[in-house]
Design a protein around this motif. Sequence first.
Motif, short mmCIF file in Angstrom:
data_model
loop_
_atom_site.label_atom_id
_atom_site.label_comp_id
_atom_site.label_asym_id
_atom_site.label_seq_id
_atom_site.Cartn_x
_atom_site.Cartn_y
_atom_site.Cartn_z
N ASP A 395 -13.61 5.70 -47.94
CA ASP A 395 -12.68 5.17 -46.93
C ASP A 395 -11.82 4.07 -47.53
O ASP A 395 -10.59 4.05 -47.36
N PHE A 396 -12.46 3.15 -48.24
CA PHE A 396 -11.72 2.04 -48.85
C PHE A 396 -10.73 2.54 -49.90
O PHE A 396 -9.61 2.02 -50.01
N MET A 412 -5.77 -3.30 -54.19
CA MET A 412 -6.68 -3.70 -55.25
C MET A 412 -6.27 -3.01 -56.56
O MET A 412 -6.05 -1.80 -56.58
N PRO A 413 -6.18 -3.74 -57.66
CA PRO A 413 -5.80 -3.12 -58.93
C PRO A 413 -6.80 -2.06 -59.36
O PRO A 413 -7.98 -2.09 -58.98
N PHE A 414 -6.31 -1.13 -60.18
CA PHE A 414 -7.17 -0.04 -60.64
C PHE A 414 -8.35 -0.58 -61.46
O PHE A 414 -9.46 -0.07 -61.36
N GLY A 415 -8.10 -1.60 -62.24
CA GLY A 415 -9.18 -2.19 -63.04
C GLY A 415 -10.30 -2.76 -62.18
O GLY A 415 -11.48 -2.66 -62.52
N THR A 416 -9.94 -3.35 -61.04
CA THR A 416 -10.96 -3.89 -60.13
C THR A 416 -11.79 -2.78 -59.51
O THR A 416 -13.00 -2.91 -59.34
N LEU A 417 -11.13 -1.67 -59.17
CA LEU A 417 -11.87 -0.51 -58.64
C LEU A 417 -12.86 0.02 -59.67
O LEU A 417 -14.01 0.37 -59.34
N ILE A 567 -14.97 1.28 -41.27
CA ILE A 567 -15.92 0.68 -42.22
C ILE A 567 -16.77 -0.37 -41.52
O ILE A 567 -18.00 -0.42 -41.67
N MET A 568 -16.12 -1.24 -40.73
CA MET A 568 -16.86 -2.27 -40.01
C MET A 568 -17.84 -1.65 -39.02
O MET A 568 -18.97 -2.12 -38.88
N ALA A 569 -17.41 -0.60 -38.32
CA ALA A 569 -18.28 0.04 -37.34
C ALA A 569 -19.50 0.69 -38.00
O ALA A 569 -20.61 0.61 -37.47
N LEU A 570 -19.31 1.31 -39.18
CA LEU A 570 -20.43 1.93 -39.88
C LEU A 570 -21.44 0.88 -40.33
O LEU A 570 -22.66 1.04 -40.15
N ILE A 571 -20.95 -0.22 -40.92
CA ILE A 571 -21.85 -1.29 -41.35
C ILE A 571 -22.56 -1.91 -40.15
O ILE A 571 -23.75 -2.21 -40.19
N PHE A 572 -21.82 -2.09 -39.07
CA PHE A 572 -22.36 -2.60 -37.82
C PHE A 572 -23.48 -1.68 -37.32
O PHE A 572 -24.55 -2.13 -36.90
N PHE A 573 -23.24 -0.35 -37.36
CA PHE A 573 -24.21 0.64 -36.90
C PHE A 573 -25.51 0.56 -37.71
O PHE A 573 -26.61 0.53 -37.14
#
Length: 598
Positions: A395-396, A412-417, A567-573
């Motif tokens: 998702d991110f 986000m830069p490719f190197g950070t990924l 993403i927030m809802a999944l982590i919340f779940f």
Amino acid sequence: MGWLGVVGTLRACSSCYGLAWCCGELSGHVHPVMGWLGVAETERFRKLSKSLYVCVLKFEFKKKVDCKPVCTKSYNTNKPEDKAHLDFLKKGMLLNYQHHWIVDNMPVTWCYDVEDGQKFCNPGFPIGCYVTEAGRPKDACVVNSDFKDKDTFYVFNHVDITIHYHVVENEAAGARLVAAKMEPKSYKHTKVEAPDCAGGPMYLNNKFSGELKIGYTYSVQFVEDTHIRWASRWDYILESMPHTNIQWFSIMNSLVIVLFLSGMVAMIMLRTLHKDIARYNQMDSVEDAQEEFGWKLVHGDVFRPPRKGMLLSVFLGSGTQIFIMMFVTLFFACLGFLSPANRGALMTCAVVLWVLLGTPAGYVAARFYKSFGGEKWKTNVLLTCFLCPGVVFADFFVMNLILWGEGSSAAMPFGTLVAILALWFCISVPLTFIGAYFGFKKTGIEHPVRTNQIPRQIPEQSFYTRSLPGIVMGGILPFGCIFIQLFFILNSTILLFGFLFCTPHTHTILLCYFHLCAEDYHWQWRSFLTSGFTAVYFLVYAIHYFFSKLQITGLASTILYFGYTMIMALIFFLFTGTIGFFACFWFVTKIYSVVKVD
């Protein structure tokens, strides 16, 4: 409710400062402070500004500057390109777009007087304001009585910057910045080419046509302040925000409700359970034992492995990882280790902790999967490593692709990924395997009662004891406890999960008790989903917030909003579901360990 944009950065060095200001057009990184961000709209500002030159403000330490010109922007409504620029500048003022400048990791604040003689400091200032056709000033137009022409925009084209510092003795640095304040003003300079910061405000009628020149200027002064310590330089910002008092009041209100409801439910449960256990233990004769009733009837099935035990154990492992990560992160934040001066420290701490907490995730998943009678340990470990983290990363990654496509500096830069993937595969995955190894090596969880070979038939349930109504009703109470906070959370992107430590899960235990009394022993998945269903209410509220409060247009911005919300809802779940399951697991184990079972 506006959107905030960062227009350059104030950088501190030994003797000079620099500030980029792109002649009234938004440029630079975009930061959502007052609401969710319309990235596509903001990036359209960037694209409109690519044909412009970026003007840089430079000033030296302790050197005063008065009405120094930055640049001049010319518009001609007869030219389609200029008209598009001007129309979008109007839209930015109408939606209260704001500049957000930073110097020495301190926000450059605009402090002004409000009611009761108090002072409010806003970490940003608008690009302009608007007076409606009815003559009602909107947003920042209320601070100046000269802004009174109907259906007119007023551009803030001048800033008075004040840098507060104190001299540090016996240190090479010499001086430290303790506050950075500014005041936006609007001047229609007598001569745009040689501005004098005089005359009336720089106005722009909504029906204006023709040529227009806007000159941008600034002034700088340095003030020595011996009363503010460098360690407490953020205090004047925090103390001046009145909405923070309201937020703390709502937090305390939620906490009192939580403690009251939890105490009330716990007291009722203890009294009821005490009577049940005493009555069950007094059954000495065979005839009495044959007339068992209530939750004791299902003692031979209450620890029967649930359906889809593999998936449940994986969710429990991931939920444990998230729970420990959030608890430790907020603990460090409360102790002051994660200072707001170190931007990004909170998120960095959370990501590093998540990577290092692969061992508890693998251990919990393996331990419960083994107790559920599972034998496919390789599949269990692989799912724990890749299922939930993979969904979040996918998702991110899609959201980041959209940011790349829009040309956003927030991407986000490719190197950070690549670095995140390396941390995931090289550290988190091996630690998960280590935790799973120890989890499978240990003996299964010992239950206080034996499980019968033949499953007991579950009688027909009433409406409120059925699975779906119980799960839907069970998520209301935790959501009600954080409902007051959701407006602040969606408004300022504060971490949601800190408030969930105060969320009561006694309701999950109470519903579990009702289902056991109704001779329904399928409590494992129900306890997880009852608490986890709060995430569904959160998702519904986020959708309502999108359509009722935000003014986001464009497909890219909409996808980004709902992508990050998912993403927030999944982590919340996972977070709430895991807490609910462990609460019920402790409760069921406790009550069946104190009754006599033949």
